[in-house]
Design a protein around this motif. Structure first.
Motif, PDB file in Angstrom:
ATOM      1  N   UNK A 111      58.125   5.532   6.246  1.00 34.64           N
ATOM      2  CA  UNK A 111      57.800   5.409   7.658  1.00 34.64           C
ATOM      3  C   UNK A 111      58.659   6.289   8.538  1.00 34.64           C
ATOM      4  N   UNK A 112      58.470   6.124   9.843  1.00 34.42           N
ATOM      5  CA  UNK A 112      59.159   6.960  10.823  1.00 34.42           C
ATOM      6  C   UNK A 112      59.771   6.111  11.929  1.00 34.42           C
ATOM      7  N   UNK A 113      60.851   6.633  12.492  1.00 39.34           N
ATOM      8  CA  UNK A 113      61.474   6.051  13.668  1.00 39.34           C
ATOM      9  C   UNK A 113      62.001   7.170  14.539  1.00 39.34           C
ATOM     10  N   UNK A 114      62.086   6.890  15.823  1.00 38.73           N
ATOM     11  CA  UNK A 114      62.678   7.849  16.746  1.00 38.73           C
ATOM     12  C   UNK A 114      63.798   7.160  17.510  1.00 38.73           C
ATOM     13  N   UNK A 115      64.952   7.774  17.495  1.00 38.33           N
ATOM     14  CA  UNK A 115      66.116   7.266  18.215  1.00 38.33           C
ATOM     15  C   UNK A 115      66.331   8.072  19.479  1.00 38.33           C
ATOM     16  N   UNK A 116      66.868   7.409  20.498  1.00 40.43           N
ATOM     17  CA  UNK A 116      67.219   8.073  21.741  1.00 40.43           C
ATOM     18  C   UNK A 116      68.646   7.714  22.106  1.00 40.43           C
ATOM     19  N   UNK A 117      69.291   8.617  22.801  1.00 39.55           N
ATOM     20  CA  UNK A 117      70.658   8.397  23.278  1.00 39.55           C
ATOM     21  C   UNK A 117      70.726   8.893  24.718  1.00 39.55           C
ATOM     22  N   UNK A 118      70.946   7.974  25.633  1.00 41.56           N
ATOM     23  CA  UNK A 118      71.016   8.317  27.054  1.00 41.56           C
ATOM     24  C   UNK A 118      72.471   8.416  27.486  1.00 41.56           C
ATOM     25  N   UNK A 119      72.809   9.556  28.053  1.00 34.16           N
ATOM     26  CA  UNK A 119      74.161   9.762  28.563  1.00 34.16           C
ATOM     27  C   UNK A 119      74.258   9.316  30.020  1.00 34.16           C
ATOM     28  N   UNK A 120      75.426   8.875  30.420  1.00 30.70           N
ATOM     29  CA  UNK A 120      75.617   8.358  31.777  1.00 30.70           C
ATOM     30  C   UNK A 120      75.738   9.457  32.820  1.00 30.70           C
ATOM     31  N   UNK A 121      75.950  10.715  32.355  1.00 35.01           N
ATOM     32  CA  UNK A 121      76.063  11.806  33.297  1.00 35.01           C
ATOM     33  C   UNK A 121      75.627  13.104  32.636  1.00 35.01           C
TER      34      UNK A 121
END
Length: 122
Positions: free
Chosen positions: A16-26
């Motif tokens: 299967x597949x997954x997508x990860x995200x990483x949001x930076x604060x600035x």
């Protein structure tokens, strides 16, 4: 102090597949590196994929051809697309950032998220 927040982890069957995200604060207004690392209990943290200060992607051998890292500076977000997942991809996935020049094997990355769990069942 840059804060990083990961999302997108979960449980999936092998293949299967997954997508990860990483949001930076600035925003990063200068050259920087961002990357994904993973760790399982009892093992050392492993570099999975990074984007270096020149914007070039680098992958650990075990994920080449299956994972794709990308960055959207306008959205302050780092992504990791994971396809053809294997049970050995299971682990806590961490996002990291650094304003210097670091690589997959560096242990000096400055900024870290708290992680998101990925579980791949056979």
């Amino acid at each position: 102090q840059v804060q990083l927040v990961e999302s997108g982890g979960g449980s999936v069957q092998a293949g299967g597949s997954l997508s990860l995200s990483c949001l930076a604060s600035e925003y990063f207004y200068s050259r920087h590196c961002m990357g994904w690392f993973r760790q399982v209990p009892g093992k050392e943290r492993e570099g999975v994929a990074i984007i270096d200060a020149d914007g070039s992607p680098h992958y650990t051998d075990s994920v080449k051809g299956r994972f794709a890292i990308s960055e959207d500076n306008a959205r302050k977000t780092l992504f990791l697309r994971m396809d053809a997942l294997k049970p050995e991809d299971t682990g806590m996935y961490y996002c990291a950032a650094d304003l210097g020049w670091v690589d997959l094997n560096s242990n000096t990355w400055v900024y870290w998220g708290r992680g998101t769990q990925v579980t791949v069942s056979s």
